[in-house]
Design a protein around this motif. Structure first.
Motif, PDB file in Angstrom:
ATOM      1  N   HIS A   1       0.848  -1.209   0.000  1.00 24.88           N
ATOM      2  CA  HIS A   1       0.000   0.000   0.000  1.00 24.88           C
ATOM      3  C   HIS A   1       0.877   1.250   0.000  1.00 24.88           C
ATOM      4  N   LEU A   2       1.884   1.263   0.860  1.00 25.96           N
ATOM      5  CA  LEU A   2       2.792   2.412   0.936  1.00 25.96           C
ATOM      6  C   LEU A   2       3.390   2.710  -0.438  1.00 25.96           C
ATOM      7  N   ILE A   3       3.899   1.676  -1.095  1.00 26.11           N
ATOM      8  CA  ILE A   3       4.545   1.872  -2.393  1.00 26.11           C
ATOM      9  C   ILE A   3       3.541   2.332  -3.444  1.00 26.11           C
ATOM     10  N   GLU A   4       2.338   1.738  -3.400  1.00 28.18           N
ATOM     11  CA  GLU A   4       1.332   2.162  -4.374  1.00 28.18           C
ATOM     12  C   GLU A   4       0.945   3.627  -4.145  1.00 28.18           C
ATOM     13  N   PHE A   5       0.830   4.022  -2.882  1.00 30.46           N
ATOM     14  CA  PHE A   5       0.545   5.434  -2.582  1.00 30.46           C
ATOM     15  C   PHE A   5       1.650   6.343  -3.117  1.00 30.46           C
ATOM     16  N   LEU A   6       2.896   5.933  -2.920  1.00 35.18           N
ATOM     17  CA  LEU A   6       4.006   6.792  -3.348  1.00 35.18           C
ATOM     18  C   LEU A   6       4.071   6.889  -4.873  1.00 35.18           C
ATOM     19  N   LEU A   7       3.803   5.777  -5.539  1.00 35.61           N
ATOM     20  CA  LEU A   7       3.923   5.778  -6.999  1.00 35.61           C
ATOM     21  C   LEU A   7       2.703   6.393  -7.685  1.00 35.61           C
TER      22      LEU A   7
ATOM     23  N   LYS B   1      -0.292   7.686  -5.866  1.00 37.77           N
ATOM     24  CA  LYS B   1      -1.075   8.604  -5.019  1.00 37.77           C
ATOM     25  C   LYS B   1      -2.409   8.024  -4.548  1.00 37.77           C
ATOM     26  N   LYS B   2      -2.696   6.807  -4.959  1.00 36.66           N
ATOM     27  CA  LYS B   2      -3.916   6.113  -4.542  1.00 36.66           C
ATOM     28  C   LYS B   2      -3.564   4.654  -4.341  1.00 36.66           C
ATOM     29  N   SER B   3      -4.339   3.982  -3.486  1.00 31.44           N
ATOM     30  CA  SER B   3      -4.051   2.562  -3.311  1.00 31.44           C
ATOM     31  C   SER B   3      -5.305   1.803  -2.928  1.00 31.44           C
ATOM     32  N   SER B   4      -5.507   0.663  -3.582  1.00 33.65           N
ATOM     33  CA  SER B   4      -6.605  -0.216  -3.189  1.00 33.65           C
ATOM     34  C   SER B   4      -6.198  -1.649  -3.466  1.00 33.65           C
ATOM     35  N   CYS B   5      -6.295  -2.473  -2.413  1.00 36.74           N
ATOM     36  CA  CYS B   5      -5.844  -3.865  -2.598  1.00 36.74           C
ATOM     37  C   CYS B   5      -6.875  -4.708  -3.331  1.00 36.74           C
ATOM     38  N   LYS B   6      -8.013  -4.086  -3.707  1.00 39.57           N
ATOM     39  CA  LYS B   6      -8.992  -4.820  -4.520  1.00 39.57           C
ATOM     40  C   LYS B   6      -8.591  -4.787  -5.999  1.00 39.57           C
ATOM     41  N   ASN B   7      -7.731  -3.843  -6.346  1.00 40.30           N
ATOM     42  CA  ASN B   7      -7.442  -3.640  -7.765  1.00 40.30           C
ATOM     43  C   ASN B   7      -6.258  -4.453  -8.272  1.00 40.30           C
ATOM     44  N   LYS B   8      -6.284  -4.609  -9.603  1.00 42.52           N
ATOM     45  CA  LYS B   8      -5.275  -5.432 -10.258  1.00 42.52           C
ATOM     46  C   LYS B   8      -3.860  -4.869 -10.058  1.00 42.52           C
ATOM     47  N   ARG B   9      -3.757  -3.549 -10.127  1.00 42.76           N
ATOM     48  CA  ARG B   9      -2.427  -2.950  -9.994  1.00 42.76           C
ATOM     49  C   ARG B   9      -1.782  -3.336  -8.664  1.00 42.76           C
ATOM     50  N   PHE B  10      -2.556  -3.223  -7.579  1.00 44.96           N
ATOM     51  CA  PHE B  10      -2.034  -3.603  -6.256  1.00 44.96           C
ATOM     52  C   PHE B  10      -1.640  -5.075  -6.240  1.00 44.96           C
ATOM     53  N   LYS B  11      -2.535  -5.904  -6.781  1.00 44.37           N
ATOM     54  CA  LYS B  11      -2.276  -7.346  -6.758  1.00 44.37           C
ATOM     55  C   LYS B  11      -0.987  -7.690  -7.498  1.00 44.37           C
ATOM     56  N   ASN B  12      -0.737  -6.980  -8.598  1.00 47.87           N
ATOM     57  CA  ASN B  12       0.516  -7.203  -9.329  1.00 47.87           C
ATOM     58  C   ASN B  12       1.721  -6.807  -8.497  1.00 47.87           C
ATOM     59  N   ILE B  13       1.620  -5.647  -7.849  1.00 52.69           N
ATOM     60  CA  ILE B  13       2.735  -5.184  -7.012  1.00 52.69           C
ATOM     61  C   ILE B  13       3.016  -6.220  -5.919  1.00 52.69           C
ATOM     62  N   ALA B  14       1.931  -6.645  -5.226  1.00 49.48           N
ATOM     63  CA  ALA B  14       2.092  -7.572  -4.093  1.00 49.48           C
ATOM     64  C   ALA B  14       2.630  -8.925  -4.570  1.00 49.48           C
TER      65      ALA B  14
END
Ligand SMILES: [Zn+2]
Length: 253
Positions: A146-152, A154-167
Motif C-alpha cells: 500500500h505504501l509503495i502504491e501510494f508513493l507511486l 497517489k492512490k491505493s486499493s488492494c482490490k485492484n489489479k495494480r495492487f495485486k501485481n505489485i504484491a
C-alpha cells in the motif's frame, strides 16, 4: 521514483522471497527487545520500525533510507477486530511535497496475538503461515505494498489489479485477504456459537438472554426489552449489550 517502479514490475523468485522473509524474522528476533521467538506475545511500535528497516535493507536495497524524504509512522492498534493492517495516507498526497508527506502503517495486534486461538489454516495474502511472526511479516508486506502504491500512484486499493501485481511481484502474494482468527472465528470455534444464536450472560447480577448479533472486540447481543430503543420489523423492541466473549453462555431451553 524509478527504482520503486522497476522493482514492482519485475517478479522476484519465490524461493528468494521465502529465504529473505525467514532471514528478516531471524534478524528481528536478534535485534528486538520484545520479539524473542517466532511466536511472540509482546511488541512495540519500535519493533515495527525495525521490521521496516530490515525489509528496506533486504528487499529494497535501502531505497527508503537513502532516498525517501517523507515520514513513515508505525503504530499498533488493539481496536482493529477484522483488518490486520491499515496504511493511512493523506488524501491530498499528490499536492504535498515528499518531505512533508506522513504515511502511517498501523498493525492490528489482536489478530496476531490470537494467532494460536484456532486450529484452522492461517493464510495471509494467499500464503500459508506457521507462526505469529510470519503472519505479522505477511501483513506488514501487504501494508508496504500500500505504501509503495501510494508513493507511486497517489492512490491505493488492494482490490485492484495494480495492487495485486505489485504484491505478487514483490512478495509472491496471491490474495489480498487474511484468514487469521478474528473474535468471531474464535467464538465459533472455541465457544461453539454462531451469529444469530440465542445466548445468555450475566448483567449486573441478573441473567439476560438475547440474540448474538455480531462479534467485534466484544459480543453484541440484542435482548428483548419493551423500553428498548431498537426495534425489528415486527415491532419488537430490544436493548443492545456489549458483552465480553468469556461471559457468554449457551442459553438453556
Ligand atoms: Zn489492503
Amino acid at each position: 521514483m524509478h527504482y520503486l517502479l522497476k522493482i514492482t514490475e519485475n517478479p522476484r523468485l519465490q524461493e528468494d522471497i521465502n529465504n529473505t522473509r525467514t532471514k528478516i524474522s531471524q534478524l528481528l528476533i536478534q535485534s528486538s527487545d520484545n520479539i524473542k521467538s517466532v511466536n511472540f506475545s509482546s511488541i512495540s511500535n519500535n519493533d515495527l520500525r525495525l521490521l521496516f528497516d530490515l525489509y528496506d535493507l533486504l528487499f529494497f536495497d535501502n531505497w527508503f533510507k537513502d532516498n525517501y524524504k517523507g515520514q513513515i509512522l508505525f503504530s499498533l492498534s488493539k481496536r482493529m477486530s477484522r483488518s490486520a493492517g491499515l496504511t493511512i495516507c493523506p488524501r491530498n498526497i499528490s499536492k504535498i511535497k515528499q518531505e512533508n508527506v506522513i504515511i502511517e502503517i498501523r498493525i492490528g495486534i489482536n489478530l496476531i496475538f490470537n494467532y494460536h486461538s484456532t486450529e484452522r489454516m492461517k493464510t495471509v495474502s494467499g500464503i500459508t503461515t506457521s507462526s505469529s511472526l510470519e503472519a505479522l511479516e505477511l501483513v506488514f508486506e501487504h501494508e508496504i505494498c500500500h505504501l509503495i502504491e501510494f508513493l507511486l500512484y497517489k492512490k491505493s486499493s488492494c482490490k485492484n489489479k495494480r495492487f495485486k501485481n505489485i504484491a505478487h511481484n514483490l512478495f509472491g502474494h496471491t490474495d489480498s485477504y487474511h484468514k487469521l482468527p478474528t473474535n468471531t472465528k474464535i467464538a465459533v470455534e472455541q465457544l461453539g456459537f454462531k451469529l444469530g444464536d440465542e445466548v445468555s450472560f450475566n448483567y449486573k447480577g441478573k441473567e439476560k438472554r438475547g440474540i448474538l448479533y455480531n462479534i467485534r472486540k466484544r459480543a453484541i447481543i440484542f435482548v428483548m426489552d419493551k423500553n428498548g430503543v431498537y426495534s425489528d420489523k415486527n415491532g419488537m423492541r430490544y436493548t443492545k449489550y456489549y458483552v465480553p466473549l468469556k461471559s457468554l453462555k449457551e442459553s438453556e431451553e
